[in-house]
Each structure stands twice: as C-alpha cells, then as structure tokens.
Design a protein around this motif. Sequence first.
Motif, PDB file in Angstrom:
ATOM      1  N   VAL A  55       0.846  -1.198   0.000  1.00 46.41           N
ATOM      2  CA  VAL A  55       0.000   0.000   0.000  1.00 46.41           C
ATOM      3  C   VAL A  55       0.879   1.245   0.000  1.00 46.41           C
ATOM      4  CG1 VAL A  55      -1.629   1.366   1.371  1.00 46.41           C
ATOM      5  CG2 VAL A  55      -1.982  -1.070   1.126  1.00 46.41           C
ATOM      6  N   LEU A  56       1.866   1.257   0.864  1.00 41.36           N
ATOM      7  CA  LEU A  56       2.738   2.430   0.944  1.00 41.36           C
ATOM      8  C   LEU A  56       3.519   2.616  -0.348  1.00 41.36           C
ATOM      9  CD1 LEU A  56       4.112   2.165   4.595  1.00 41.36           C
ATOM     10  CD2 LEU A  56       2.394   3.728   3.708  1.00 41.36           C
ATOM     11  N   TYR A  67      -2.578   0.494  -6.195  1.00 37.23           N
ATOM     12  CA  TYR A  67      -3.061   1.111  -4.962  1.00 37.23           C
ATOM     13  C   TYR A  67      -4.499   0.700  -4.691  1.00 37.23           C
ATOM     14  CZ  TYR A  67      -3.881   4.863  -1.541  1.00 37.23           C
ATOM     15  OH  TYR A  67      -4.187   5.573  -0.406  1.00 37.23           O
ATOM     16  N   GLY A  71      -5.273  -1.453  -1.533  1.00 36.54           N
ATOM     17  CA  GLY A  71      -6.023  -0.647  -0.578  1.00 36.54           C
ATOM     18  C   GLY A  71      -7.358  -1.281  -0.267  1.00 36.54           C
ATOM     19  N   ASN A  91      -3.105  -4.971  15.651  1.00 41.04           N
ATOM     20  CA  ASN A  91      -2.197  -4.675  16.759  1.00 41.04           C
ATOM     21  C   ASN A  91      -2.142  -3.177  17.053  1.00 41.04           C
ATOM     22  OD1 ASN A  91      -0.414  -5.457  18.760  1.00 41.04           O
ATOM     23  ND2 ASN A  91       1.378  -5.136  17.473  1.00 41.04           N
ATOM     24  N   ILE A  92      -3.318  -2.620  17.298  1.00 39.12           N
ATOM     25  CA  ILE A  92      -3.401  -1.185  17.581  1.00 39.12           C
ATOM     26  C   ILE A  92      -3.772  -1.018  19.033  1.00 39.12           C
ATOM     27  CG2 ILE A  92      -4.626   0.964  17.062  1.00 39.12           C
ATOM     28  CD1 ILE A  92      -5.184  -0.196  14.297  1.00 39.12           C
ATOM     29  N   GLY A  93      -3.027  -0.148  19.715  1.00 37.64           N
ATOM     30  CA  GLY A  93      -3.321   0.117  21.109  1.00 37.64           C
ATOM     31  C   GLY A  93      -4.527   1.021  21.227  1.00 37.64           C
ATOM     32  N   SER A  96      -3.672   5.025  21.897  1.00 38.58           N
ATOM     33  CA  SER A  96      -2.407   5.256  21.201  1.00 38.58           C
ATOM     34  C   SER A  96      -1.980   6.710  21.270  1.00 38.58           C
ATOM     35  CB  SER A  96      -2.523   4.817  19.749  1.00 38.58           C
ATOM     36  OG  SER A  96      -3.443   5.637  19.084  1.00 38.58           O
ATOM     37  N   CYS A  97      -2.790   7.542  21.877  1.00 35.00           N
ATOM     38  CA  CYS A  97      -2.351   8.922  22.080  1.00 35.00           C
ATOM     39  C   CYS A  97      -2.289   9.217  23.556  1.00 35.00           C
ATOM     40  CB  CYS A  97      -3.317   9.892  21.403  1.00 35.00           C
ATOM     41  SG  CYS A  97      -3.132   9.907  19.639  1.00 35.00           S
TER      42      CYS A  97
ATOM     43  N   ASP B 156       9.168  -3.684  12.145  1.00 33.57           N
ATOM     44  CA  ASP B 156       8.356  -4.872  11.941  1.00 33.57           C
ATOM     45  C   ASP B 156       7.561  -5.169  13.190  1.00 33.57           C
ATOM     46  OD1 ASP B 156       9.157  -8.165  10.617  1.00 33.57           O
ATOM     47  OD2 ASP B 156       7.265  -7.186  11.152  1.00 33.57           O
ATOM     48  N   PHE B 157       6.487  -4.429  13.374  1.00 28.89           N
ATOM     49  CA  PHE B 157       5.741  -4.614  14.617  1.00 28.89           C
ATOM     50  C   PHE B 157       5.099  -5.977  14.693  1.00 28.89           C
ATOM     51  CE2 PHE B 157       1.426  -4.517  13.107  1.00 28.89           C
ATOM     52  CZ  PHE B 157       1.494  -3.794  11.933  1.00 28.89           C
ATOM     53  N   GLY B 165       0.270  -3.056  21.776  1.00 30.33           N
ATOM     54  CA  GLY B 165      -0.512  -2.362  20.744  1.00 30.33           C
ATOM     55  C   GLY B 165       0.142  -1.041  20.456  1.00 30.33           C
ATOM     56  N   GLY B 166       0.296  -0.716  19.198  1.00 24.78           N
ATOM     57  CA  GLY B 166       0.955   0.533  18.867  1.00 24.78           C
ATOM     58  C   GLY B 166       0.030   1.424  18.081  1.00 24.78           C
ATOM     59  N   ASP B 167       0.633   2.372  17.420  1.00 26.06           N
ATOM     60  CA  ASP B 167      -0.139   3.255  16.560  1.00 26.06           C
ATOM     61  C   ASP B 167      -0.550   2.505  15.308  1.00 26.06           C
ATOM     62  OD1 ASP B 167       1.875   6.187  17.290  1.00 26.06           O
ATOM     63  OD2 ASP B 167       0.096   5.343  18.268  1.00 26.06           O
ATOM     64  N   PRO B 168      -1.628   2.937  14.706  1.00 26.22           N
ATOM     65  CA  PRO B 168      -2.014   2.287  13.446  1.00 26.22           C
ATOM     66  C   PRO B 168      -0.970   2.528  12.362  1.00 26.22           C
ATOM     67  CG  PRO B 168      -3.523   4.086  14.021  1.00 26.22           C
ATOM     68  CD  PRO B 168      -2.591   3.930  15.152  1.00 26.22           C
ATOM     69  N   HIS B 169      -0.741   1.536  11.570  1.00 26.26           N
ATOM     70  CA  HIS B 169       0.229   1.619  10.480  1.00 26.26           C
ATOM     71  C   HIS B 169      -0.239   2.669   9.472  1.00 26.26           C
ATOM     72  CE1 HIS B 169       2.744   0.270   7.148  1.00 26.26           C
ATOM     73  NE2 HIS B 169       3.437  -0.443   8.012  1.00 26.26           N
ATOM     74  N   GLU B 170       0.724   3.303   8.848  1.00 27.83           N
ATOM     75  CA  GLU B 170       0.377   4.336   7.864  1.00 27.83           C
ATOM     76  C   GLU B 170      -0.482   3.776   6.727  1.00 27.83           C
ATOM     77  OE1 GLU B 170       3.883   6.242   6.401  1.00 27.83           O
ATOM     78  OE2 GLU B 170       2.756   7.249   4.806  1.00 27.83           O
ATOM     79  N   ALA B 171      -0.192   2.543   6.351  1.00 25.63           N
ATOM     80  CA  ALA B 171      -0.970   1.923   5.268  1.00 25.63           C
ATOM     81  C   ALA B 171      -2.416   1.708   5.687  1.00 25.63           C
ATOM     82  CB  ALA B 171      -0.337   0.592   4.869  1.00 25.63           C
ATOM     83  N   PHE B 172      -2.610   1.454   6.962  1.00 24.68           N
ATOM     84  CA  PHE B 172      -3.964   1.268   7.484  1.00 24.68           C
ATOM     85  C   PHE B 172      -4.780   2.533   7.243  1.00 24.68           C
ATOM     86  CE2 PHE B 172      -6.731  -0.954  10.462  1.00 24.68           C
ATOM     87  CZ  PHE B 172      -7.532   0.058  10.939  1.00 24.68           C
ATOM     88  N   LEU B 174      -4.225   4.821   4.995  1.00 22.46           N
ATOM     89  CA  LEU B 174      -4.448   5.019   3.563  1.00 22.46           C
ATOM     90  C   LEU B 174      -5.608   4.182   3.056  1.00 22.46           C
ATOM     91  CD1 LEU B 174      -0.782   5.046   2.217  1.00 22.46           C
ATOM     92  CD2 LEU B 174      -2.341   6.983   2.362  1.00 22.46           C
ATOM     93  N   ALA B 175      -5.836   3.038   3.706  1.00 25.23           N
ATOM     94  CA  ALA B 175      -6.897   2.141   3.240  1.00 25.23           C
ATOM     95  C   ALA B 175      -8.285   2.571   3.702  1.00 25.23           C
ATOM     96  CB  ALA B 175      -6.611   0.711   3.715  1.00 25.23           C
ATOM     97  N   LEU B 176      -8.356   3.572   4.551  1.00 23.99           N
ATOM     98  CA  LEU B 176      -9.658   3.978   5.089  1.00 23.99           C
ATOM     99  C   LEU B 176     -10.604   4.454   3.998  1.00 23.99           C
ATOM    100  CD1 LEU B 176      -8.666   5.952   8.317  1.00 23.99           C
ATOM    101  CD2 LEU B 176      -9.652   3.667   8.164  1.00 23.99           C
ATOM    102  N   SER B 193      -6.223   8.152  17.834  1.00 18.99           N
ATOM    103  CA  SER B 193      -5.614   8.761  16.648  1.00 18.99           C
ATOM    104  C   SER B 193      -6.444   8.470  15.404  1.00 18.99           C
ATOM    105  CB  SER B 193      -4.173   8.295  16.472  1.00 18.99           C
ATOM    106  OG  SER B 193      -4.131   6.944  16.072  1.00 18.99           O
ATOM    107  N   LEU B 194      -7.006   7.270  15.331  1.00 17.21           N
ATOM    108  CA  LEU B 194      -7.887   6.954  14.195  1.00 17.21           C
ATOM    109  C   LEU B 194      -9.155   7.784  14.283  1.00 17.21           C
ATOM    110  CD1 LEU B 194      -7.524   3.114  13.753  1.00 17.21           C
ATOM    111  CD2 LEU B 194      -6.927   4.887  12.119  1.00 17.21           C
TER     112      LEU B 194
END
Lengths: 113, 417
Positions: A55-56, A67, A71, A91-93, A96-97, B156-157, B165-172, B174-176, B193-194
């Motif tokens: 995607v990136l 894309y 996507g 794997n999202i916390g 996260s903020c 490589d999370f 759990g971390g921040d959402p990946h940048e690609a995630f 973009l896919a929104l 953040s999302l």
Amino acid sequence: MIADEIVLSFPNITRVTMSKVLEYCNIHGAGADDETRAFDEQFVDVDQKTLFDLVLAAHDLKIKMLYDIVGERTGDMMKGKTPEEIRIIFNIGENSCVDDHPLQKELNPWAFE
Amino acid sequence: MALNFSQRPIFSAHTSEDNMVSPMRIVNGEKGGHDELRDRFGPRREVVDRGGSPDSVSKDIIDLLPSDPFGMGIDISTTFTAITGWFGDMELDYGDYIRNTIVNHKEDYGLFAGFNFFWNSAMKFQSFPTNLMFHDQHNKDYNCVLVTKSEEFVNDFATCPDVIGGDPHEAFVLALSYLGTKDLLAVERVCKSLCSTIHNDSLLWRNLYIDQPLNERITDDVLVQLTNRAEGNLQCLSLIKCPKITDDGLRRVLETNPKLTKLYIPGCTRLSIEGILNNLKAFNSNTETAGIKHIKTGGFYGITLDHYELLNNLLGIQKNNYIPHYYHRANSYQPCDDDRAIDVEICPRCQNLRLVYDCPAGGCQPKDHCRACIICIPRCAECGRCVHNSEYEETFSLEYLCSECLKQLPRCQEPHG
C-alpha cells in the motif's frame, strides 16, 4: 557503446516490496483480462505486513491500479469487524495517544445499537 | 523517492577493488566527515561505505546530507554513477545496507514519468534485483539499478510479540478510503488517533452512502453531523431507504453543502415531492452552488407530470446519449451507476411517472418495443427480460424469474409446483 547506468533510489521501499510492485507492473503492462484478474487475486493474498508495504509503495509510486487493489484488500480486512477485533488484527493500542478520550467507546452510539 | 547520481563517473579506484558493491552518496564537501576520506578524494568526494560500521557511517549521512546540491534537473540521458552487482553482493556481505538518502521533495516526478515509459516499451528483465536492461527512444542501452530500503530498519511490529498495541500503520490509514460509512464509524472507535483522523479527513466524507443497517437508524441530526465532516465538500449523498430523514433535515444538509451535485433518496418515505422541489428550488437558484445535477428518487409516490417538468427545469436536463436501463431486483438503489439526471420518466404504456426499463432479450431489440414500467411489463428479477412472452415462474418472494434464470437457481430455492 558503453552502457550508461542509472541508479534509482527508493529509500522507503524494501527490495522484496519493489520486486512485487515490478511483477505487478509487468503483468498489467498489456492491459486487464481474465489472467490479470486471476493474478490480482493471488497477488493480494499475502500477510498483513507485505500488504501494508505494498500500500505504501503504491501510494509513493502513484500506481493507481495497484493502490486500488491493495487498498481495497486492506479495507476488506476491516470490514464488518468490531473495534476490538480491529485492534487485535492490526495490533493497535486503544490509547495510542497521550490523552485518554473517555467518550471514545461511546462515539456514534446510534450506529451500534 | 530519492535519487543518487553524480555528474562524474565513478572513480576507477572504487570499482577495481574486488567488485565491491557499495551504495554511493554525494556529500557536501564543506560539511564534516572523515578527514582521511577527504584527503583521498578531494573536496568533492564520494563516500564509499564498506558496510563495516553502519552506525558511524549513519551519523555521517545525517550530518552531511545536502537538501538539493545539484538543483536536481534530472535528465535521464545523463551519465549516472555506475554500481554493478550491487544487490547480489549486498545480500551476501552487507545485508542490504543502504546509504543513499538524498531526498527530492519536489512533486515533479519527471524522472519517474520516463521510468513509466520504460515499462511500456520492450524491456529485458534480468534476474531481479540486480540489473534491468531496457531501451529508450534514443536506442541506448541503460543498465538500471534500483536501490531500495534496508530491511534491517523495517519497523516490523508484527514480529514483536512484546508490543501490546501501537499506533495504526500508515498503510492502514491510507486504506480507510475504501471503507463504507458503517465501517468508518467502527474504526473510529478503535483508538484516539484513528478517531481524530477519520473525524477530520474531509475527503473520506465527500461521498456519503447510507444503506443497511444504518439506514433505519439515521436521523436528521446525525445526518447533518455526518455531512458536516465533509466541510462543505460533500458531492454525492445517497440515502437508501432512510425512513427517519425529513424534508427539514434535507434542507439543513443542503444549506451547509453547496457543492452537492448528486442526491439519491430512494425509499425515504418521509420525504415528499413538494419538499424536494422546494429544497431544490432554493438550492439550485443559489448562485454559490453549482446545483444538484442528478437525483434518484426510486419512483416517488404521488409524483405528477407538473412535478416532473419542474424537476426537469430545475436540473437543467439536456438530452444525453441514451443508455439502456435494465431491471434487476437490487438496481433501484444502485448509487451513481449512470449519468441520468432523473431516474423516473413517463412510461410509454401507462403514461405514469415511474422507473422505466428496457429489455435485454434478443427478440425485443427494437428499442421502444419493450420499454415500460415494471407494472406494465413484468420482468425477470435476475436478468430483466420481459416475462410475458416466455416461460416464467413466480417465486416464493413474489418476484418473477424467467426459465433460464430458474435453471440456474440452487435446487432448494425452486418453488414447489
């Protein structure tokens, strides 16, 4: 004639990802048909990390067709899932903020009745 | 995307040594660096990384990296620095350690446009990822080497089980844009953040499509709230069978979204034709708006010929090329599937204002022969052909299926005789 060499550098794209991108471009160079559709289906059937890298890469290289398919595949992984399931899969916390948003779980309650 | 090139060919001293493969970088001679290297190579030097000490060299890069030392007017026919056998050796010796990080922040992808050209022309593909041979319009052979990111530094999370759990990946993120409304609202709840991203990205809300299951729950206030997220850029609004939306709610949406051009409201039972016309009159006459150009009503109850003519006037109907429209059980509510300004028209048979369908059947080809509303000419719910001239059955769900489509049904769905 001496062969001139050109170096193109992509610091945000790994070699593995780039090889997949080039594979896609080669297959789609002649236009879309049944074979390319079959290729696309198998092409997006990869692990999450590879998909994100694609995607990136497609975004950076501005390859719209690629894309779109990667996507959309990423979007498909989220469709129909609850927020908790999405957190686990990707794997999202939850927090996260820095600021804890107390009402986050209650956003748009009308949509989840 | 970054490019690395030198106006001068590579020093022979480098390439002669055991074919060592090293990434090249151009550095600004005035900035810091290793003195011994400067002595060897002169004020304009190329630093050769031998991969021995990644950390110390990486500091050099950050310190010495120029932003745009050459005013990057890239000409693909210019001689570039040659690096041969780069990838093969890197894999063996240096683990894909990359040094070249000159970043061209310009949006001008002139070089890449040329790169695209090469994919279209005949291209010999040697074993990737070493070298690519290709021919350009000047019939020169170019040896192209792609320098990519070191995989050592990939974050490589997925392989770090300790990370909860971390921040959402940048690609995630973009896919929104590939998600529907319901899924966007679910993802909003995943993390803060999302939530902020989805809430504030007006591009995600430019086309609002409300269908099952949100359609039954959405109210005027919620609709206004969602359309406001587009920050005035709402272009297409599709409300499919939303029984709680009223004329007043629609008016509020139109007041704050001057760029709306497509309005699809089939099955919204609380919207009246008079209300629609009043709203359209106000909206389309406003000079700040382009005006609604397309409206789908799904067959409005109580619409008269006067209403229809007024609608035509308001939308500024022009005669477009006619595109046949076929019946299918779901197609009344297809969003944005064609460019017709209004979906209803005068039925050639009963003269009422309804959705009118053409016939895909081979025997009905003369265009106007089999064109009418679904009440005048019943049609197969699957393929849309007229059923009165051929064999058909009425199914348990009270729709018609022609004999061809019946055969393709799974057995358990066949109606009992």
